[in-house]
Design an enzyme around this catalytic site. Sequence first.
Site, PDB file in Angstrom:
ATOM      1  N   LYS A 232       0.901  -0.958   0.193  1.00 36.31           N
ATOM      2  CA  LYS A 232       0.588   0.055  -0.267  1.00 36.31           C
ATOM      3  C   LYS A 232       1.005   1.036  -0.658  1.00 36.31           C
ATOM      4  CE  LYS A 232      -3.032   3.168   0.476  1.00 36.31           C
ATOM      5  NZ  LYS A 232      -4.545   3.281   0.222  1.00 36.31           N
TER       6      LYS A 232
ATOM      7  N   CYS B  45      -3.567  10.751   1.698  1.00 34.53           N
ATOM      8  CA  CYS B  45      -2.978   9.342   1.597  1.00 34.53           C
ATOM      9  C   CYS B  45      -1.801  10.209   0.636  1.00 34.53           C
ATOM     10  CB  CYS B  45      -3.250   9.349   0.236  1.00 34.53           C
ATOM     11  SG  CYS B  45      -5.369   8.199   0.839  1.00 34.53           S
TER      12      CYS B  45
HETATM   13  N1  SAJ Z   1      -1.968  15.106  -8.303  1.00 36.03           N
HETATM   14  C1  SAJ Z   1      -1.318  15.609  -9.386  1.00 36.03           C
HETATM   15  N2  SAJ Z   1      -0.907  15.161 -10.460  1.00 36.03           N
HETATM   16  C2  SAJ Z   1      -1.820  14.304 -11.123  1.00 36.03           C
HETATM   17  C3  SAJ Z   1      -2.095  13.579 -10.157  1.00 36.03           C
HETATM   18  C4  SAJ Z   1      -2.344  14.088  -9.182  1.00 36.03           C
HETATM   19  O1  SAJ Z   1      -0.676  16.810  -9.161  1.00 36.03           O
HETATM   20  O2  SAJ Z   1      -0.811  13.887 -12.150  1.00 36.03           O
HETATM   21  C5  SAJ Z   1      -2.187  15.225  -7.361  1.00 36.03           C
HETATM   22  C6  SAJ Z   1      -4.175  15.918  -6.886  1.00 36.03           C
HETATM   23  O3  SAJ Z   1      -4.297  17.014  -6.948  1.00 36.03           O
HETATM   24  C7  SAJ Z   1      -4.535  15.503  -5.267  1.00 36.03           C
HETATM   25  C8  SAJ Z   1      -3.235  14.457  -5.238  1.00 36.03           C
HETATM   26  O4  SAJ Z   1      -1.953  14.590  -6.378  1.00 36.03           O
HETATM   27  O5  SAJ Z   1      -3.656  17.305  -4.909  1.00 36.03           O
HETATM   28  C9  SAJ Z   1      -3.451  13.189  -4.989  1.00 36.03           C
HETATM   29  O6  SAJ Z   1      -4.357  12.769  -6.013  1.00 36.03           O
HETATM   30  P1  SAJ Z   1      -4.458  11.803  -6.610  1.00 36.03           P
HETATM   31  O7  SAJ Z   1      -5.749  11.712  -7.695  1.00 36.03           O
HETATM   32  O8  SAJ Z   1      -3.205  11.005  -6.737  1.00 36.03           O
HETATM   33  O9  SAJ Z   1      -5.051  10.562  -5.031  1.00 36.03           O
HETATM   34  P2  SAJ Z   1      -5.641  10.698  -3.723  1.00 36.03           P
HETATM   35  O10 SAJ Z   1      -4.936  10.836  -2.727  1.00 36.03           O
HETATM   36  O11 SAJ Z   1      -7.183  11.062  -3.913  1.00 36.03           O
HETATM   37  O12 SAJ Z   1      -6.096   8.834  -3.902  1.00 36.03           O
HETATM   38  C10 SAJ Z   1      -4.545   7.866  -3.817  1.00 36.03           C
HETATM   39  C11 SAJ Z   1      -4.965   7.326  -4.645  1.00 36.03           C
HETATM   40  N3  SAJ Z   1      -3.260   6.431  -4.726  1.00 36.03           N
HETATM   41  C12 SAJ Z   1      -3.123   5.863  -6.104  1.00 36.03           C
HETATM   42  O13 SAJ Z   1      -3.934   5.963  -6.930  1.00 36.03           O
HETATM   43  C13 SAJ Z   1      -2.117   5.046  -6.277  1.00 36.03           C
HETATM   44  C14 SAJ Z   1      -6.518   5.900  -4.038  1.00 36.03           C
HETATM   45  O14 SAJ Z   1      -5.804   4.646  -5.178  1.00 36.03           O
HETATM   46  C15 SAJ Z   1      -5.637   5.340  -2.658  1.00 36.03           C
HETATM   47  O15 SAJ Z   1      -6.618   4.329  -2.426  1.00 36.03           O
HETATM   48  C16 SAJ Z   1      -5.423   6.700  -2.019  1.00 36.03           C
HETATM   49  O16 SAJ Z   1      -4.616   7.898  -2.437  1.00 36.03           O
HETATM   50  C17 SAJ Z   1      -5.545   6.302  -0.588  1.00 36.03           C
HETATM   51  O17 SAJ Z   1      -6.218   6.107   0.351  1.00 36.03           O
HETATM   52  O18 SAJ Z   1      -4.721   5.835  -0.047  1.00 36.03           O
END
Ligand code: SAJ
Length: 417
Positions: free
Chosen positions: A200, A254
């Site tokens: 994870k 996360c």
């Molecule tokens: N972000 C970027 N660029 C990107 C993608 C995201 O800057 O290309 C930013 C987003 O705007 C945000 C942050 O990253 O601020 C995180 O957003 P996210 O959509 O990447 O992830 P979370 O935190 O909403 O969810 C993640 C997911 N993990 C993965 O994809 C590996 C989800 O599957 C997990 O269940 C979750 O964390 C968790 O609870 O751990």
Amino acid sequence: MKINVLGLGYIGLPTALLLAKAGHEIVGVDIDEEKLKILKKGELPFKEPGLEELYHEAKNNFTLRTSPEKSDVFIIAVPTPLDRTIDVADLSSVKQAADMIYPVLRKDDLVVLESTVPPGTSKNLVLPILKKSGLDETEFHLVHSPERAIPGNTLNEMRYNDRIIGGLDKKATNKAKEVYSTFSEGEIFETDVKTAEMVKLMENTFRDVNIALANEFSRISEDSGIDVWEAIDLANNHPRVDILHPGPGVGGHCISVDPLFLTANSTTSKMINLAREINDSMPNFVLSLVRKKAAGIERPTISIFGVAYKGNVDDTRETPSKKIIKLANNEGYRVKCYDPHVKDFDYELYDLEESVRESDCILIVTDHDEFKEIDPKNLEMRNKNIIDSRNMIDKDLWIEAGFDVKIMGDDAEYTGY
Ligand code: SAJ
């Protein structure tokens, strides 16, 4: 089966309702009485697509309590925040949940830890507490099965994503498989408990490092007169390249937190901390772009579009907006925030029109779909500047409406094609 779900947050509540819909008798447990009041009224404490309908369908199998009852299964889905003063995981909620379970734990019961935790937590912290029940570890079952759903698409991902189950022994894993396969259609992979904890953290760390790389590419592009968005799209045509997108910083509970669960106890990690540093510096970089637009304006006002940590959710935990707002305030800027999804925030929220009145610069922080629909011709501002840190607006449209447009990561000479 009778199942207690401890922690009715973004993961616990959807999990409880999916299990209730699958026909189990679910006891939803939360120590927050306000949250229980909201749920008892038939309302939800947060928004998530499809959750309202699911609550309606599942509520006959769902009761609410402040402590767990005797049952067959206990699922722990409580928060594991980071203590920011020392960058170490705060496991007090996990400990508290285990403390609530052991007095009602019976022979053959299953305990699932879903919360994200540093490797070793299930065995070193949860197991000894559960043994206070008087049962030894062969008499009950303990597994770690990390949640993997992404907010905004939680229900689909809970149903269709593959799942990892790491049991203390094979019997525990099998029992957990039986529970999850009642609503999960993804493949279930078995492993040991510590590997499940590590998997994870590796997943979220991989994403953080990938975003840090995208952010670094964005800064290099700014220096080199290149449009990073076009460059990333083209690079991603390669069959073995998949670069994520730059942005104003990584938020949420996360990805901005979990990598530090790995490094807290390590003396060898370099890249993970560096990625965190790069992503945490993005609000400062975004603000440096604002500074250029606001140069020469006395007491500038900026309009922050989006305070949620990412697009189309109402969650503001660890949002980069907070750091941007604080830094901007400290520099003497007046800040007005607009977010079509968020209702409660640490700073005052305005509607669209009010948020731009007398403003000198719009700064898009969150990629909410609504921002694509804004008609720039209708916006009355003191100075028409916009900085888009997510590359989501139609640049031509905003230029036509008289805006000075800056897309973060794009310093290519704009030719309009
Ligand atoms: N972000 C970027 N660029 C990107 C993608 C995201 O800057 O290309 C930013 C987003 O705007 C945000 C942050 O990253 O601020 C995180 O957003 P996210 O959509 O990447 O992830 P979370 O935190 O909403 O969810 C993640 C997911 N993990 C993965 O994809 C590996 C989800 O599957 C997990 O269940 C979750 O964390 C968790 O609870 O751990």
